[in-house]
Design an enzyme around this catalytic site. Structure first.
Site, PDB file in Angstrom:
ATOM      1  N   SER A   8      11.769  87.396  18.801  1.00  0.00           N
ATOM      2  CA  SER A   8      10.879  87.790  19.639  1.00  0.00           C
ATOM      3  C   SER A   8      11.402  88.087  21.033  1.00  0.00           C
ATOM      4  O   SER A   8      11.881  87.531  21.640  1.00  0.00           O
ATOM      5  CB  SER A   8       9.837  86.629  19.797  1.00  0.00           C
ATOM      6  OG  SER A   8       8.948  86.882  20.810  1.00  0.00           O
ATOM      7  N   HIS A  33      10.002  91.471  17.014  1.00  0.00           N
ATOM      8  CA  HIS A  33       8.814  90.873  17.167  1.00  0.00           C
ATOM      9  C   HIS A  33       8.512  91.127  18.686  1.00  0.00           C
ATOM     10  O   HIS A  33       9.096  90.843  19.562  1.00  0.00           O
ATOM     11  CB  HIS A  33       8.922  89.578  16.887  1.00  0.00           C
ATOM     12  CG  HIS A  33       7.473  88.547  16.748  1.00  0.00           C
ATOM     13  ND1 HIS A  33       6.582  88.781  15.723  1.00  0.00           N
ATOM     14  CD2 HIS A  33       6.796  88.101  17.633  1.00  0.00           C
ATOM     15  CE1 HIS A  33       5.443  88.265  15.892  1.00  0.00           C
ATOM     16  NE2 HIS A  33       5.597  87.629  17.185  1.00  0.00           N
ATOM     17  N   ASP A  35       5.365  90.701  21.256  1.00  0.00           N
ATOM     18  CA  ASP A  35       4.047  89.903  21.585  1.00  0.00           C
ATOM     19  C   ASP A  35       3.345  90.772  22.569  1.00  0.00           C
ATOM     20  O   ASP A  35       3.731  90.551  23.848  1.00  0.00           O
ATOM     21  CB  ASP A  35       4.653  88.458  21.891  1.00  0.00           C
ATOM     22  CG  ASP A  35       4.896  87.666  20.906  1.00  0.00           C
ATOM     23  OD1 ASP A  35       4.264  87.670  19.725  1.00  0.00           O
ATOM     24  OD2 ASP A  35       6.196  87.236  21.013  1.00  0.00           O
ATOM     25  N   MET A  37       0.252  90.157  24.869  1.00  0.00           N
ATOM     26  CA  MET A  37      -0.870  89.255  25.558  1.00  0.00           C
ATOM     27  C   MET A  37      -1.801  89.804  26.450  1.00  0.00           C
ATOM     28  O   MET A  37      -1.169  90.215  27.579  1.00  0.00           O
ATOM     29  CB  MET A  37      -0.330  87.866  26.054  1.00  0.00           C
ATOM     30  CG  MET A  37       0.668  87.438  25.077  1.00  0.00           C
ATOM     31  SD  MET A  37       1.468  86.026  25.725  1.00  0.00           S
ATOM     32  CE  MET A  37       2.635  85.472  24.325  1.00  0.00           C
ATOM     33  N   HIS A  66       2.548  91.883  17.597  1.00  0.00           N
ATOM     34  CA  HIS A  66       1.811  91.127  17.354  1.00  0.00           C
ATOM     35  C   HIS A  66       0.661  90.913  18.465  1.00  0.00           C
ATOM     36  O   HIS A  66       1.130  90.831  19.677  1.00  0.00           O
ATOM     37  CB  HIS A  66       2.483  89.605  17.393  1.00  0.00           C
ATOM     38  CG  HIS A  66       1.646  88.492  17.345  1.00  0.00           C
ATOM     39  ND1 HIS A  66       2.191  87.495  17.636  1.00  0.00           N
ATOM     40  CD2 HIS A  66       0.311  88.137  17.110  1.00  0.00           C
ATOM     41  CE1 HIS A  66       1.198  86.209  17.487  1.00  0.00           C
ATOM     42  NE2 HIS A  66       0.081  86.861  17.100  1.00  0.00           N
ATOM     43  N   MET A  68      -2.008  89.570  20.613  1.00  0.00           N
ATOM     44  CA  MET A  68      -2.888  88.519  21.176  1.00  0.00           C
ATOM     45  C   MET A  68      -4.002  89.032  21.994  1.00  0.00           C
ATOM     46  O   MET A  68      -3.871  88.677  23.230  1.00  0.00           O
ATOM     47  CB  MET A  68      -1.919  87.369  21.708  1.00  0.00           C
ATOM     48  CG  MET A  68      -1.349  86.737  20.495  1.00  0.00           C
ATOM     49  SD  MET A  68       0.172  85.703  21.092  1.00  0.00           S
ATOM     50  CE  MET A  68       1.251  87.275  21.065  1.00  0.00           C
ATOM     51  N   MET A 137       0.258  81.077  12.792  1.00  0.00           N
ATOM     52  CA  MET A 137       0.807  80.776  14.118  1.00  0.00           C
ATOM     53  C   MET A 137       1.139  79.170  13.974  1.00  0.00           C
ATOM     54  O   MET A 137       0.236  78.275  13.515  1.00  0.00           O
ATOM     55  CB  MET A 137      -0.368  80.846  15.317  1.00  0.00           C
ATOM     56  CG  MET A 137      -0.509  82.482  15.497  1.00  0.00           C
ATOM     57  SD  MET A 137       0.618  83.247  15.988  1.00  0.00           S
ATOM     58  CE  MET A 137       1.540  82.245  17.407  1.00  0.00           C
ATOM     59  N   GLY A 142       0.495  82.258  23.089  1.00  0.00           N
ATOM     60  CA  GLY A 142       0.557  82.310  24.693  1.00  0.00           C
ATOM     61  C   GLY A 142       1.756  82.300  25.211  1.00  0.00           C
ATOM     62  O   GLY A 142       1.974  82.825  26.172  1.00  0.00           O
ATOM     63  N   PHE A 143       2.555  81.503  24.570  1.00  0.00           N
ATOM     64  CA  PHE A 143       3.954  80.982  25.335  1.00  0.00           C
ATOM     65  C   PHE A 143       4.944  81.191  24.290  1.00  0.00           C
ATOM     66  O   PHE A 143       4.733  80.365  23.169  1.00  0.00           O
ATOM     67  CB  PHE A 143       3.668  79.930  26.341  1.00  0.00           C
ATOM     68  CG  PHE A 143       2.670  80.014  27.124  1.00  0.00           C
ATOM     69  CD1 PHE A 143       2.805  80.570  28.470  1.00  0.00           C
ATOM     70  CD2 PHE A 143       1.445  79.615  26.919  1.00  0.00           C
ATOM     71  CE1 PHE A 143       1.878  80.733  29.331  1.00  0.00           C
ATOM     72  CE2 PHE A 143       0.232  79.602  27.753  1.00  0.00           C
ATOM     73  CZ  PHE A 143       0.708  80.108  28.980  1.00  0.00           C
ATOM     74  N   GLY A 144       6.285  81.369  24.834  1.00  0.00           N
ATOM     75  CA  GLY A 144       7.382  81.025  23.907  1.00  0.00           C
ATOM     76  C   GLY A 144       7.994  79.597  24.374  1.00  0.00           C
ATOM     77  O   GLY A 144       7.210  79.101  25.265  1.00  0.00           O
ATOM     78  N   GLY A 145       8.664  78.991  23.406  1.00  0.00           N
ATOM     79  CA  GLY A 145       9.434  77.734  23.611  1.00  0.00           C
ATOM     80  C   GLY A 145       8.460  76.379  23.406  1.00  0.00           C
ATOM     81  O   GLY A 145       8.850  75.578  23.970  1.00  0.00           O
ATOM     82  N   ASP A 175       5.284  82.061  13.076  1.00  0.00           N
ATOM     83  CA  ASP A 175       5.486  82.444  14.631  1.00  0.00           C
ATOM     84  C   ASP A 175       5.269  81.141  15.196  1.00  0.00           C
ATOM     85  O   ASP A 175       4.246  80.807  15.630  1.00  0.00           O
ATOM     86  CB  ASP A 175       4.462  83.605  14.748  1.00  0.00           C
ATOM     87  CG  ASP A 175       4.926  84.323  16.400  1.00  0.00           C
ATOM     88  OD1 ASP A 175       5.908  83.720  16.821  1.00  0.00           O
ATOM     89  OD2 ASP A 175       4.012  84.990  16.467  1.00  0.00           O
ATOM     90  N   GLY A 176       6.402  80.623  15.920  1.00  0.00           N
ATOM     91  CA  GLY A 176       6.296  79.655  17.074  1.00  0.00           C
ATOM     92  C   GLY A 176       6.887  78.432  16.666  1.00  0.00           C
ATOM     93  O   GLY A 176       6.905  77.787  15.599  1.00  0.00           O
ATOM     94  N   GLY A 177       8.081  77.882  17.626  1.00  0.00           N
ATOM     95  CA  GLY A 177       8.560  76.866  17.425  1.00  0.00           C
ATOM     96  C   GLY A 177       9.977  76.847  16.232  1.00  0.00           C
ATOM     97  O   GLY A 177      10.048  75.702  15.934  1.00  0.00           O
ATOM     98  N   GLY A 197      12.107  83.190  19.110  1.00  0.00           N
ATOM     99  CA  GLY A 197      12.299  83.553  20.299  1.00  0.00           C
ATOM    100  C   GLY A 197      13.353  82.696  21.115  1.00  0.00           C
ATOM    101  O   GLY A 197      14.541  82.998  21.448  1.00  0.00           O
TER     102      GLY A 197
HETATM  103  C1  DX5 Z   1       3.639  82.867  20.797  1.00  0.00           C
HETATM  104  C2  DX5 Z   1       4.180  84.201  20.456  1.00  0.00           C
HETATM  105  C3  DX5 Z   1       5.589  84.146  19.913  1.00  0.00           C
HETATM  106  C4  DX5 Z   1       6.819  83.462  20.758  1.00  0.00           C
HETATM  107  C5  DX5 Z   1       7.722  82.813  19.849  1.00  0.00           C
HETATM  108  O1  DX5 Z   1       2.395  83.044  21.533  1.00  0.00           O
HETATM  109  O2  DX5 Z   1       3.368  84.752  19.484  1.00  0.00           O
HETATM  110  O3  DX5 Z   1       5.904  85.122  18.967  1.00  0.00           O
HETATM  111  O4  DX5 Z   1       7.540  84.657  21.146  1.00  0.00           O
HETATM  112  O5  DX5 Z   1       8.452  82.122  20.411  1.00  0.00           O
HETATM  113  P1  DX5 Z   1       9.349  80.883  20.263  1.00  0.00           P
HETATM  114  O6  DX5 Z   1      10.018  81.268  18.928  1.00  0.00           O
HETATM  115  O7  DX5 Z   1      10.195  80.532  21.357  1.00  0.00           O
HETATM  116  O8  DX5 Z   1       8.320  79.729  19.908  1.00  0.00           O
HETATM  117 ZN    ZN Z   2       4.310  86.433  18.238  1.00  0.00          ZN
END
Ligand code: DX5
Ligand code: ZN
Length: 218
Positions: A8, A33, A35, A37, A66, A68, A137, A142-145, A175-177, A197
């Site tokens: 990501s 990927h 994102d 937003m 993706h 959002m 999801m 909304g956020f990475g990490g 997608d996510g975590g 990501g």
């Molecule tokens: C979250 C995004 C993800 C995000 C994943 O809203 O859609 O694609 O970048 O990031 P990680 O892998 O850090 O959770």
């Molecule tokens: Zn995403």
């Protein structure tokens, strides 16, 4: 077919975007990927068309975009023009999802549908045969990490069953975590595409981390 890895870009260094794009080009990753937003569908704003175009200029692998955003129908053509190869919309943002999916495909892109952590998989029953990708999801978008939501495993198994029953060709993307502790189990229960990501970009050697996520043979 082996699973796919989609790093990501949200976690990349935007002041060194070309460097990070080249790293992914030269790695074992399969897709980018990307994102998007809008500060409405999710409580964050990421980036828009100029950045997608800049990524596309250097990327040698498909852009998995993706969205959002609310009312994505307004911008399908613009995302195509910016370089999207796969375009994923949120089920929760599309009252006429079938129309949106057909419009994405008519523009020559692969069509994906993303579902939030609280959205039941059976809401995909009547769209699954029309799409190329389901993005599950595994965090609230909304956020990475963020921390991975464990209920995702159950959702993957349920989706796998829907896909089997309908003979759909849709891939399951998580997608996510996603991290080095949970990726094997995700693949075991049926994930086809892993987005990562933070796990990739905060590691000391991002290309090696991608290689580890990719090489897992089951
Ligand atoms: C979250 C995004 C993800 C995000 C994943 O809203 O859609 O694609 O970048 O990031 P990680 O892998 O850090 O959770
Ligand atoms: Zn995403």
């Amino acid at each position: 077919m082996s699973h796919l890895i989609a790093p990501s870009i949200l976690s990349a260094d935007f002041a060194n975007i070309q460097r990070d794009v080249e790293m992914i080009n030269n790695s074992e990753a399969d897709w980018f990927h990307v994102d998007i937003m809008d500060g409405m569908f999710v409580p964050n704003i990421s980036f828009g068309f100029p950045v997608i175009k800049a990524i596309k200029k250097h990327a040698t692998k498909p852009l998995d975009v993706h969205l959002m955003i609310v009312d994505p129908d307004r911008y399908l053509q613009t995302f195509k023009d910016a370089g999207a190869d796969i375009l994923t919309v949120h089920l929760e943002a599309c009252p006429h999802l079938n129309r949106t999916v057909q419009a994405i495909k008519a523009l020559g892109m692969k069509a994906g549908v993303a579902i939030n952590p609280h959205t039941p998989t059976n809401l995909l029953n009547d769209i699954i045969e029309d799409i190329d990708l389901v993005c599950v999801m595994s965090v609230n978008p909304g956020f990475g990490g963020q921390k991975f939501i464990e209920n995702t495993y159950r959702k993957i198994s349920a989706l796998k069953e829907i896909i089997r029953a309908t003979k759909s060709k849709a891939k399951i993307e998580i997608d996510g975590g996603v991290d080095l502790n949970n990726y094997r189990k995700l693949l075991e229960v049926g994930a086809d595409v892993l987005v990562a990501g933070n796990t990739v970009f905060s590691s000391n050697d991002p290309a090696k981390t991608i290689s580890i996520l990719k090489k897992q043979i089951l």
